[in-house]
Design an enzyme around this catalytic site. Structure first.
Site, PDB file in Angstrom:
ATOM      1  CG  ASN A  82     -52.891  16.313  15.897  1.00  8.79           C
ATOM      2  OD1 ASN A  82     -53.869  16.739  16.518  1.00  8.79           O
ATOM      3  ND2 ASN A  82     -52.396  15.089  16.074  1.00  8.79           N
ATOM      4  CE  LYS A 119     -50.064  15.113  18.749  1.00  7.43           C
ATOM      5  NZ  LYS A 119     -49.047  14.144  19.058  1.00  7.43           N
ATOM      6  CG  HIS A 170     -52.966  10.620  16.120  1.00 10.98           C
ATOM      7  ND1 HIS A 170     -52.290  10.248  17.250  1.00 10.98           N
ATOM      8  CD2 HIS A 170     -52.202  11.583  15.527  1.00 10.98           C
ATOM      9  CE1 HIS A 170     -51.167  10.956  17.345  1.00 10.98           C
ATOM     10  NE2 HIS A 170     -51.093  11.765  16.314  1.00 10.98           N
ATOM     11  CD  GLU A 185     -51.063  11.440  20.515  1.00  8.28           C
ATOM     12  OE1 GLU A 185     -52.003  12.249  20.399  1.00  8.28           O
ATOM     13  OE2 GLU A 185     -49.861  11.762  20.364  1.00  8.28           O
ATOM     14  CD  GLU A 193     -48.760  11.476  12.721  1.00  6.70           C
ATOM     15  OE1 GLU A 193     -48.430  12.669  12.652  1.00  6.70           O
ATOM     16  OE2 GLU A 193     -49.546  11.036  13.581  1.00  6.70           O
ATOM     17  N   GLY A 241     -43.928  13.186  19.216  1.00  8.06           N
ATOM     18  CA  GLY A 241     -43.761  13.910  20.476  1.00  8.06           C
ATOM     19  C   GLY A 241     -42.477  13.574  21.220  1.00  8.06           C
ATOM     20  CB  SER A 293     -40.261  14.787  16.219  1.00  5.61           C
ATOM     21  OG  SER A 293     -40.698  14.250  17.459  1.00  5.61           O
TER      22      SER A 293
HETATM   23  P1  PGA Z   1     -45.498  15.736  16.948  1.00  4.72           P
HETATM   24  O1  PGA Z   1     -46.913  15.023  16.703  1.00  4.72           O
HETATM   25  O2  PGA Z   1     -45.238  16.631  15.780  1.00  4.72           O
HETATM   26  O3  PGA Z   1     -45.684  16.513  18.240  1.00  4.72           O
HETATM   27  O4  PGA Z   1     -44.480  14.657  17.071  1.00  4.72           O
HETATM   28  C1  PGA Z   1     -47.313  14.620  15.422  1.00  4.72           C
HETATM   29  C2  PGA Z   1     -48.661  13.971  15.503  1.00  4.72           C
HETATM   30  O5  PGA Z   1     -48.926  13.266  16.494  1.00  4.72           O
HETATM   31  O6  PGA Z   1     -49.519  14.137  14.614  1.00  4.72           O
END
Ligand code: PGA
Length: 245
Positions: A8, A10, A92, A94, A163, A169, A207
């Site tokens: 992903n 982003k 997601h 976010e 998640e 993140g 992460s």
């Molecule tokens: P990350 O993000 O691996 O940077 O923690 C995962 C995601 O948001 O899909």
């Protein structure tokens, strides 16, 4: 079950950076034992689709809940399909957080994707506050229930991604045991909803990196990963892919 490793990106990338990243991934990929996808910003879908070849599947990071029409700024599932998109992340955290996407909207987005032959990667996950009050299972079950309810027997065509919001993140990964516990709950919920639940992949995200991916993916109900930050670093992403067996 064949594992799926999905990156992903982003809101990252540029024409030049994408070309370098895809070149490094294609040069480093070997072995057909797992599926690999990259979910890229919409303006780069055509470029990355052309660079992906047939070993890396193309994914979007969102899809409109509407079919077509006066929805300025939205991208429809049919448009994504025309560009060769195979997966679309929906719900997601976010987007739930910054764009106020409700469970119902997420369910509709999954429905739109499925109607156009795109596999939705449905994200569920609890916040730190929800975990601390013991609400993890209720939250993820509620989020998944909306998608199951809206999609009926088609639910066997989705991918689910667990998640935990506190792990995204942040460098804080769920332990393999914490992740497995939630994955088992989701698996049971899918099992109750579909006779074909054994083919539904449940990814872990948050992460995940080259150091912890292998152990996470040895858990019985972890069928791959949704990888943010580490998917932008070709060496790390390739290591994660290699650890998916
Ligand atoms: P990350 O993000 O691996 O940077 O923690 C995962 C995601 O948001 O899909």
């Amino acid at each position: 079950m064949k594992k799926l490793i999905a990156g992903n990106w982003k809101m990252n990338g540029s024409l030049a950076a994408n070309e370098a990243l895809m070149g490094a991934l294609r040069a480093g990929l070997s072995g057909p034992a797992r599926d690999v996808a990259v979910c890229v910003p919409a303006p780069y879908l055509a470029q990355v689709g052309a660079l992906a070849g047939d070993v890396i599947a193309l994914g979007a990071q969102d899809v409109s809940a509407h079919e077509q029409g006066a929805y300025t700024g939205e991208v429809s599932a049919a448009m994504l399909r025309e560009l060769g998109v195979r997966y679309a992340i929906v719900g997601h955290s976010e987007r739930r957080q910054y764009h106020a996407e409700s469970d119902a909207v997420v369910a509709l987005k999954a429905q739109r994707a499925l109607a156009c032959g795109i596999t939705p990667i449905v994200c569920v996950g609890e916040t730190l506050a929800e975990r601390e009050t013991g609400d993890t299972e209720n939250v993820v079950k509620r989020q998944l229930a909306a998608v199951i309810h809206a999609n009926g027997h088609c639910i066997s065509e989705v991918v689910v991604a667990y998640e935990p919001v506190w792990a995204i993140g942040t460098g804080k990964t769920a332990t393999p045991q914490q992740a497995q516990q939630v994955h088992a709950v989701l698996r049971a919920q899918l099992h109750a909803a579909s006779a074909h639940s054994d083919r539904i992949r449940i990814l872990y995200g948050g992460s995940m990196n080259a150091g912890n991916a292998a152990e996470l993916m040895t858990q019985p109900d972890i069928d791959g990963g949704l990888i943010g930050g580490a998917s932008l670093k070709p060496e790390d992403f390739l290591k994660i892919i290699a650890s998916a067996r």
